[in-house]
Motif scaffolding. Structure first.
Motif, short mmCIF file in Angstrom:
data_model
loop_
_atom_site.label_atom_id
_atom_site.label_comp_id
_atom_site.label_asym_id
_atom_site.label_seq_id
_atom_site.Cartn_x
_atom_site.Cartn_y
_atom_site.Cartn_z
N GLY A 216 -78.09 -23.81 129.83
CA GLY A 216 -78.97 -24.74 129.12
C GLY A 216 -78.19 -25.82 128.39
N ILE A 217 -77.08 -25.43 127.80
CA ILE A 217 -76.23 -26.42 127.11
C ILE A 217 -75.67 -27.41 128.12
N ALA A 218 -75.17 -26.89 129.26
CA ALA A 218 -74.56 -27.77 130.26
C ALA A 218 -75.56 -28.78 130.80
N ARG A 219 -76.84 -28.41 130.89
CA ARG A 219 -77.84 -29.35 131.39
C ARG A 219 -78.09 -30.49 130.40
N ILE A 423 -67.85 -19.75 135.08
CA ILE A 423 -67.48 -20.62 136.19
C ILE A 423 -68.08 -22.00 135.91
N ALA A 424 -67.26 -23.02 135.93
CA ALA A 424 -67.75 -24.36 135.58
C ALA A 424 -67.07 -25.41 136.44
N GLY A 425 -67.83 -26.45 136.76
CA GLY A 425 -67.28 -27.64 137.39
C GLY A 425 -67.20 -28.72 136.32
N VAL A 426 -66.00 -29.10 135.97
CA VAL A 426 -65.80 -30.05 134.88
C VAL A 426 -65.46 -31.42 135.47
N VAL A 447 -69.89 -31.13 132.04
CA VAL A 447 -69.55 -29.75 132.38
C VAL A 447 -70.76 -29.16 133.10
N ASN A 448 -70.55 -28.66 134.32
CA ASN A 448 -71.66 -28.24 135.17
C ASN A 448 -71.62 -26.75 135.46
#
Length: 725
Positions: A216-219, A423-426, A447-448
């Motif tokens: 939710g934060i990443a969105r 796991i993140a795509g930055v 940050v995805n």
């Protein structure tokens, strides 16, 4: 030449687990060749030439010959059409992108009827390949036209529709290398890795450790920036705006140029870069407003777009983006130039198999906006030599993992930890990723959660990165394989009693046991279903249950023939008898040798640190001992049994009866075990007819599971046969 009637596909059965043919799922087809039984390949004029012209890669099929060209040699010498169909189907699967190396075709007791089987990772894809292969073969036999390319395309479409996406497939492949089993939980990319209580789950690049709060934060890009800024991670300044006028005001306050983007979009949709004019900012606002719930205006960071993959707090891969340009020739429109100069790149496509996407102006308003900023439109014809910028971002597929500076990696890992993603795509913008961000003025822009992996698995340039292995190593420690102890009992007599006794002893040993047997489905001591559960489906359900940390499954020969085993490997495999002969005519299993091949499946899947439990009174079962990758425990009532004696002389373990008690022998040493006479009397009093050999097999199985002899004895003393009714 008169036309040959079609080969009849009498029945098609998907074997979901290890079976008499192979350890892996397979599609088994019963074929009736009809009149073609009298026309092997060398007796059909021109057939071999037509077939190899349509499928030239058949030369790579080794077949039973064991070398390149082996199958073509069989064609020349003469082979039957069931065997040919096997290789045609395998080749269609190879051409469609699902390499398949295993297949077999065997005759049955009925003249002209064969059983043909091939490896099948997905049932629907396999059925599609079978249908296309059948049509291709009949057209070739009858010298009729056939579009091989169209057939391959149909199989490939089915593969795209039904099979795992490339990112998920890479993770599953890495798990398989670690001998970690997997179960697909839906028609998409939700996959269970491991069994029972030791399982983990992934959904593409999300795991069961991925926090919903973090997602939710990443969105929320504005919230993400605020949190990152608070821990010292460099981010571009920016504000949220609600109107085009406010966007221009914000751009002036931040300082031109700026970026306008949606606050909660993804995949770069609606993001317009390097805006310097009010009209452009206003147009970009309207594009972004359609993609998200809020619009952000940010300071523009010069440099290349990068995507860094963080797994378990470590940067494991990085890719750099590049702008997409075309050069005018004074003849073609912008749209035509895109197709001629960009979309012809073989690395571009419309599916996940391609590292770069095809550019379609009609689907990307940001491209239209960038063209307008250059005074052009889709139908404009640029002058010869004029360079036209088509796309500023979205082309991230150049591997640069080895170039990432340690300070950059630290900032990116900190960003993922701050958001809370495992796991993140930055997304990061900088001019040189080999230098610290403080020197280049670079910043993290997004940050995805659930990042795509394809750019790292199949980069347009550079080396692929083992990101699937990184995710598996994150989910499972080096000594873990996600497996729970599994006992498989293959028996046509007394199997359910063996299974229930072993499950009871495992329960007393502290396990939460899942049991699938002829008496029903059990969780612990609670029966949840009364119907016969000695089948694949029931066992499969137990493997999916997070509360199960040990499993006992009864399998008879018919269930192995119908579905295969529910598990890929087991810790203890038990085979008690060959009494199923006469009950398997529907499967064309009529001899001891044929039944042996079915029942050995249970022994073939025993793990190297596992144990096979075999009835020493059955010579055919004794022959299975060398097939086991682990140890062997033999059992028989008579201590003087020749097989038992020889096995003990070689230091092996055995169980036999002595004075009404089960004796546990390890080489020359002997330990007195459970009082089987007393247990047998309790069964008789409960009206249950049971052979002492069945009780002996249960003791041998419990001992093979390393249950202490004292607990075996106490457990059988407290077992209540009446409760099995």
């Amino acid at each position: 030449m008169s036309r040959h009637d079609d080969i009849k596909l009498l029945q098609v059965n998907y074997l979901r687990g290890p079976n008499m043919w192979t350890y892996r799922p397979a599609l088994e087809t019963w074929l009736d060749l009809g009149t073609l039984e009298d026309h092997p390949s060398h007796l059909l004029p021109g057939f071999n030439e037509r077939l190899t012209q349509r499928l030239p890669a058949l030369i790579e099929h080794h077949c039973g010959v064991g070398e390149r060209g082996g199958f073509l040699e069989r064609l020349t010498d003469g082979t039957w059409m069931g065997h040919v169909l096997e290789h045609v189907v395998i080749e269609l699967l190879n051409l469609s992108g699902m390499p398949t190396g295993f297949g077999q075709t065997r005759s049955t007791s009925t003249h002209g009827v064969y059983r043909m089987v091939f490896r099948a990772r997905d049932e629907q894809v396999a059925r599609c390949a079978l249908a296309e292969g059948h049509a291709l073969l009949m057209a070739t036999i009858n010298d009729e036209p056939f579009d091989v390319g169209a057939a391959v395309a149909r199989v490939r479409d089915k593969l795209d529709d039904c099979y795992l996406g490339p990112s998920t497939a890479a993770i599953v492949a890495a798990a398989t290398e670690r001998r970690i089993p997997h179960i697909r939980l839906n028609d998409g990319n939700l996959v269970q890795l491991g069994h029972g209580a030791r399982q983990r789950r992934i959904w593409t690049a999300e795991t069961d450790m991925t926090s919903a709060i973090a997602e939710g934060i990443a969105r929320d890009k504005d919230l993400t920036k605020s949190l990152l800024k608070s821990v010292g991670v460099p981010v571009p300044e920016g504000v949220a705006v609600k109107t085009a006028e406010a966007a221009w005001e914000a751009a002036q306050d931040l300082g031109l140029p700026v970026v306008v983007k949606p606050s909660d979009g993804n995949h770069g949709r609606g993001v317009t870069l390097d805006l310097r004019k009010q009209d452009d900012v206003a147009a970009a606002f309207h594009v972004a407003d359609k993609e998200g719930s809020e619009v952000l205006v940010e300071r523009y960071i010069p440099g290349n777009e990068h995507r860094l993959l963080v797994v378990g707090g470590q940067v494991v891969a990085a890719a750099r983006g590049d702008e997409a340009w075309v050069t005018g020739d004074g003849q073609h429109t912008v749209v035509q130039l895109i197709d001629l100069q960009i979309n012809t790149d073989p690395r571009r496509g419309t599916t996940e198999d391609f590292p770069l996407n095809r550019i379609d102006i009609s689907e990307d308003p940001v491209v239209l906006l960038d063209l307008q900023r250059q005074g052009l439109g889709p139908t404009a014809v640029p002058a010869a030599g004029q360079r036209v910028l088509i796309q500023r971002n979205g082309n991230v597929a150049i591997d640069c993992t080895a170039q990432v500076h340690a300070d950059v990696a630290h900032a990116v890992a900190l960003a993922a930890r701050t958001i809370g993603l495992d796991i993140a795509g930055v997304d990061l913008v900088c001019e040189d990723i080999s230098r610290p961000l403080s020197e280049t003025g670079g910043a993290i822009v997004e940050v995805n959660a659930g990042p795509g992996l394809l750019m790292h698995l199949k980069p347009a340039e550079g080396m692929p990165q083992p990101v699937g292995h990184a995710i598996i190593d994150h989910l499972f420690a080096s000594e873990e394989n996600g497996r729970i102890p599994i006992v498989g009992v293959a028996a046509s007599q007394g199997g359910k009693h063996i299974a229930r006794l072993v499950a009871w002893l495992l329960h007393l040993n502290g396990r939460h046991v899942g049991l699938a047997c002829g008496d029903g489905l059990f969780l612990g001591t609670r029966r949840v279903e009364r119907r016969n559960s000695a089948n694949w489906a029931a066992g499969h359900r137990l493997l999916m249950n997070r509360g199960v940390d040990a499993m006992v499954a009864e399998n008879d020969a018919a269930s192995i023939l119908k579905d295969g085993l529910a598990y890929d490997r087991c810790h203890v495999g038990v085979v008690t008898d060959m009494a199923a002969l006469g009950q398997l005519d529907a499967f064309d299993v009529r001899t001891e040798d044929q039944l042996f091949k079915v029942l050995r499946t249970q022994i073939d899947v025993v793990l190297p640190d596992g144990v096979a439990v075999l009835n020493a009174e059955q010579p055919k079962l004794v022959e299975m001992a060398p097939l086991c990758d682990g140890d062997v425990v033999f059992y028989a009532p008579d201590a003087g049994n020749e097989t038992l004696s020889a096995h003990r002389a070689n230091g092996g373990r055995a169980v036999f009866l002595h004075g009404g008690a089960a004796m546990l022998a390890d080489g020359a040493s002997e330990t007195s075990g459970a009082n089987l006479d007393a247990l047998h009397k309790r069964y008789s009093a409960a009206g249950i007819d049971i052979d002492r050999r069945t009780l002996l097999a249960a003791v041998a199985t419990a001992w093979a599971m390393n249950i202490p002899p004292e607990l075996i004895s106490a457990g059988l003393d407290t077992f209540v046969p009446e409760l099995t009714h």
